[in-house]
Design an enzyme around this catalytic site. Sequence first.
Site, PDB file in Angstrom:
ATOM      1  N   GLN A 103       0.849  -1.200   0.000  1.00 21.51           N
ATOM      2  CA  GLN A 103       0.000   0.000   0.000  1.00 21.51           C
ATOM      3  C   GLN A 103       0.876   1.237   0.000  1.00 21.51           C
ATOM      4  OE1 GLN A 103      -3.319  -0.608   3.159  1.00 21.51           O
ATOM      5  NE2 GLN A 103      -1.718  -2.077   3.590  1.00 21.51           N
ATOM      6  N   HIS A 121      -1.490   1.596  -4.252  1.00 22.62           N
ATOM      7  CA  HIS A 121      -1.843   3.008  -4.090  1.00 22.62           C
ATOM      8  C   HIS A 121      -0.947   3.943  -4.895  1.00 22.62           C
ATOM      9  CE1 HIS A 121      -3.974   1.923  -0.050  1.00 22.62           C
ATOM     10  NE2 HIS A 121      -4.701   1.637  -1.102  1.00 22.62           N
ATOM     11  N   CYS A 132      -6.040  16.296 -17.665  1.00 22.88           N
ATOM     12  CA  CYS A 132      -6.071  15.435 -18.859  1.00 22.88           C
ATOM     13  C   CYS A 132      -5.344  14.103 -18.610  1.00 22.88           C
ATOM     14  CB  CYS A 132      -5.478  16.163 -20.066  1.00 22.88           C
ATOM     15  SG  CYS A 132      -3.685  16.310 -20.047  1.00 22.88           S
ATOM     16  N   CYS A 157       0.661  21.458 -16.624  1.00 26.66           N
ATOM     17  CA  CYS A 157       0.706  20.452 -17.690  1.00 26.66           C
ATOM     18  C   CYS A 157       1.014  21.123 -19.026  1.00 26.66           C
ATOM     19  CB  CYS A 157      -0.651  19.749 -17.753  1.00 26.66           C
ATOM     20  SG  CYS A 157      -0.846  18.670 -19.167  1.00 26.66           S
ATOM     21  N   CYS A 160      -2.296  20.819 -21.410  1.00 24.05           N
ATOM     22  CA  CYS A 160      -3.556  21.540 -21.198  1.00 24.05           C
ATOM     23  C   CYS A 160      -3.471  22.639 -20.151  1.00 24.05           C
ATOM     24  CB  CYS A 160      -4.661  20.551 -20.825  1.00 24.05           C
ATOM     25  SG  CYS A 160      -4.550  19.997 -19.104  1.00 24.05           S
ATOM     26  N   ASN A 223       3.154  -6.804  13.433  1.00 26.79           N
ATOM     27  CA  ASN A 223       2.757  -5.439  13.793  1.00 26.79           C
ATOM     28  C   ASN A 223       2.931  -5.292  15.304  1.00 26.79           C
ATOM     29  OD1 ASN A 223       1.211  -2.986  14.275  1.00 26.79           O
ATOM     30  ND2 ASN A 223       0.175  -3.358  12.320  1.00 26.79           N
ATOM     31  N   ALA A 241       8.780  -4.619  12.358  1.00 27.74           N
ATOM     32  CA  ALA A 241       8.956  -5.385  11.126  1.00 27.74           C
ATOM     33  C   ALA A 241      10.419  -5.766  10.873  1.00 27.74           C
ATOM     34  CB  ALA A 241       8.417  -4.583   9.948  1.00 27.74           C
TER      35      ALA A 241
END
Length: 252
Positions: A103, A121, A132, A157, A160, A223, A241
């Site tokens: 994620q 994600h 656009c 951009c 556009c 966790n 972890a």
Amino acid sequence: MSFDFDPLMLKRLAQAKSVVVFTGAGVSQESGIPTFRDALTGLWKNFDPNELATLEAFDRQPEIVWGWYEFRRAQLLQCAPNPAHLAIAQLQALQPNVHVVTQNVDDLHERAGSSDVIHLHGSIFQTRCRNCHAPFEYTQTATSVIDAHRASPPPSCPECGGPIRPGVVWFGEMLPEHEWSRAVEVIEQCDVLLSVGTSSVVYPAAELPFTASENGACVIQINPQTTSLDVVADYNLHGKAGEVLTALVSSI
Ligand code: NAD
Ligand code: ZN
């Protein structure tokens, strides 16, 4: 640090034909990247990340949201993969069919040597037009965290004139279809799923470990805190972890 792992759990992991390592912000915490639930600091201290990470917030205050991503990219450029990312890459090198579904929008799994990472994600380093959707090659200008600690208007951009946005999935937006279907495919096939450093509250990603469990996979959660996955997980390894994964991968 020594851990007393259940021998049956180690056997299931070592003999698995297919493994999914499902990661969240907690896997990058030991690299110095704050998780989403950590309080924001400085310019953004009065903002709720749940409100900052939305298209509505970007439209309302593009320079505040773009500035926040400038800061987060600068922060990432100064961080390195930690032992958790390295242990996951090592597991991929040791066993065939180990898939990483994350994620996270950072690139720390890739920098640790993991291949074919499924980013549910999106990526903070990919940018595109808000209007656009044309991809935009953006080179981060602020590389020091101090420099990046300010509001900053997004580039325009060339197609556009619309504002350029980060290539991440914001709250209320659809997940990228291809990444989602690949994740579901590997999750439905895996024998073991390792859920690492995720609070299991951001849907639909959070449902994936539950899907693995319903399909008969052995679910191992890493966790320091309890989450809604605790009741379903076959094994809950409460710890950081980096420490737990390093010990786990060297035990199989
Ligand atoms: P979260 O912030 O909701 O939860 C983080 C989880 O990690 C918590 O359960 C916490 O207890 C755990 N944790 C904290 N330190 C840990 C450690 N050292 N080892 C193991 N676990 C640890 O994050 P989430 O579940 O990933 O969901 C929030 C959203 O935030 C995601 O959509 C993600 O895209 C985004 N996000 C990404 C990053 C990143 O890319 N690094 C950083 C912040 C937020
Ligand atoms: Zn455009």
